[in-house]
Structures are given as structure tokens and as C-alpha cells.
Design an enzyme around this catalytic site. Structure first.
Site, short mmCIF file in Angstrom:
data_model
loop_
_atom_site.label_atom_id
_atom_site.label_comp_id
_atom_site.label_asym_id
_atom_site.label_seq_id
_atom_site.Cartn_x
_atom_site.Cartn_y
_atom_site.Cartn_z
N TYR A 148 -2.70 4.21 7.77
CA TYR A 148 -3.87 3.74 7.14
C TYR A 148 -5.13 3.32 7.93
O TYR A 148 -6.14 3.76 7.83
CB TYR A 148 -3.33 2.40 6.20
CG TYR A 148 -4.55 1.98 5.43
CD1 TYR A 148 -5.01 2.66 4.38
CD2 TYR A 148 -5.32 0.85 5.62
CE1 TYR A 148 -6.10 2.28 3.50
CE2 TYR A 148 -6.26 0.38 4.86
CZ TYR A 148 -6.78 1.15 3.62
OH TYR A 148 -7.62 0.85 3.09
N SER B 128 -12.40 0.45 5.68
CA SER B 128 -11.63 -0.61 5.60
C SER B 128 -11.81 -1.57 6.83
O SER B 128 -12.04 -1.14 7.91
CB SER B 128 -10.40 -0.52 5.42
OG SER B 128 -9.45 -1.78 5.46
#
Length: 262
Positions: A168, A153
Site C-alpha cells: 500500500y 497517503s
């Protein structure tokens, strides 16, 4: 002694790709399954929801005429992963690619995140990726050919993002490091390892968590002037997995519309 690189001309006519987290209706994993199926790949769909996995596999088979397998697997469970990859190896053509797409987000700031939430995110995003890749690599080494793609990401590169905070972003950053390590350690076996780092992509997560005002701000920050699609990411994954991707290893493709340029 290093092995001779696998000739592109000897790439299997019908390779198999295993994609984790591929059952979400508007997710990157499902789009990748269809993209690969359209390009002639056999596809193994792995997701927590067994019925949804089977349905996606069935759709890919019907639309693209390729062998598929859909399995319900908790990738944080080591034995479930071992059993699932063994089935893929036994029931589908030669496994060539693994796409580590499964992951869970966490919007909690570092100063507030609890131990349980931290472990839950890392169990899926990092430990699950390790389990799946370890089993796949054993098969890749048998054939002296393999392609690993980690779906990371932009938040891993930026230190946070729209949805993900410490757990995350940290877990997705670990995927970048793992891919680079695998690139160095596994190259002699004909295996490449790369990552894609999506930015703002139009998925169910974005649709459910972004206000219209925040979307407008995002568009102003994107040089390409639009939010990305799951097909944008699927195309990048397909390139890294395919015949033409054999000389790329240890790289990260930033599929972010220019939101993060470095």
C-alpha cells in the site's frame, strides 16, 4: 513551443470532474463528489460497484442540481477505463478534472506479502491510476486545460501507517512521483498535477480497524487534537481542481492534522 497558460477567466462555467472510488458510503471519493457538485461541477462517479456508483451520482444530481454519471468500472481493466472515460467525454460537459481516489489497502508486512497480493494492490492503485489519467489527458490536451489530483497517503511519506504496509505505502508513493512527473511533462498543455496525502481520516476503514486505545494514541499525536474528516480532504481536492489552483503543480497537500510535518 509551450502553449499559453489557460486563463482562469476562461475556466468553464460547468466543468466536469471524474472521481474514481467514489461510491463508498463514508469515503473520501463520495464526499468529494458532493463537494464538487455543491460548487457547480458536473460529476462522473466511477467505482467497481455499478449500482452504488449510479446511486451516488443520482444523489449528487438531486442535491446539487448538476449533471452526473455513475459507472461501474474495474479501473485495473484497461478497456473498461477506455470505454468509461469515452462515455464521460460524450455525456457530460467538458472534462476538466480527474481525481484518482480509488485504492485498496494491504496490512501485510514486506517479509510476508505474496506476489498475488502485491500485484493486486499495484494493479488498482498504480496501473488503474495510469489508465484513467492517460485517457483523461487526451481530453485535457484537446482543450488545453486539465487538473489531475492523486489521492495518496501519509503512509507513502512515512514509510507505512496505521493500516498500510509495504504494498500500500509503495503504491501510494508511486502516485506522488507520478503527479510530479505529470506536472513537468504536461504543463505545456495547460494541465496541472498535484496530490493530497491524507493522514488519519474518519472513514469506514478507520472505524472498523482501530481500537479505542489506538484512537486515543492517535489523538495525542495530532497537533490539531482531532481525527480528520472526509470533508477536510474533499476541500483540499476542490481547491486543487478549481480556478484558483492553476498556479499549483507538482505539490502535495498534507491533510493530516500535523501527524507528519516535514
Amino acid at each position: 513551443m509551450a502553449l499559453t497558460p489557460y486563463p482562469a477567466s476562461d475556466f468553464p462555467t460547468r466543468p466536469t470532474a471524474l472521481i474514481t472510488g467514489a461510491a463508498s458510503e463514508r469515503g473520501i471519493g463520495r464526499a468529494t463528489a458532493h463537494r464538487l457538485g455543491a460548487e457547480g461541477w458536473a460529476v462522473a462517479v466511477i467505482d467497481l460497484d455499478a449500482a452504488a456508483s449510479a446511486a451516488v451520482a443520482r444523489d449528487v444530481a438531486e442535491q446539487h442540481g448538476v449533471p452526473t454519471l455513475g459507472l461501474g468500472v474495474d479501473i485495473s481493466d484497461e478497456q473498461q477505463v477506455i470505454d468509461a472515460v469515452a462515455r464521460v467525454d460524450a455525456e457530460l460537459p467538458q472534462l476538466v478534472g480527474v481525481v484518482n481516489n480509488a485504492g485498496i489497502s494491504s496490512p501485510t508486512p514486506f517479509t510476508e506479502v505474496g506476489t498475488e497480493e502485491w500485484k493486486r494492490v499495484f494493479d488498482v492503485n498504480v496501473h488503474g491510476t495510469f489508465f484513467v489519467t492517460r485517457e483523461a489527458v487526451a481530453i485535457f490536451r484537446r482543450h488545453s486545460l486539465g487538473r489531475i489530483v492523486n489521492v495518496s497517503s501519509a503512509s507513502a511519506e512515512r514509510g507505512g501507517g496505521v493500516y498500510g504496509r509495504a504494498a500500500y505505502s509503495g503504491s501510494k508513493a508511486a502516485l506522488l512521483g507520478l503527479a510530479k512527473t505529470w506536472a513537468r511533462e504536461l504543463g505545456e498543455y495547460g494541465i496541472t498535477a498535484n496530490s493530497v496525502a491524507p493522514g488519519s481520516i474518519d472513514t469506514d476503514i478507520m472505524g472498523g480497524k482501530l481500537s479505542d486505545e489506538r484512537k486515543e494514541v492517535l489523538l495525542q499525536e495530532l497537533p490539531v487534537g482531532r481525527v480528520g474528516t472526509v470533508d477536510d480532504v474533499a476541500g483540499a481536492v476542490h481547491y486543487l481542481l478549481g480556478r484558483d489552483g492553476g498556479y499549483l503543480t507538482g505539490v502535495t497537500l498534507d491533510v493530516n492534522g500535523g501527524s507528519h510535518i516535514h
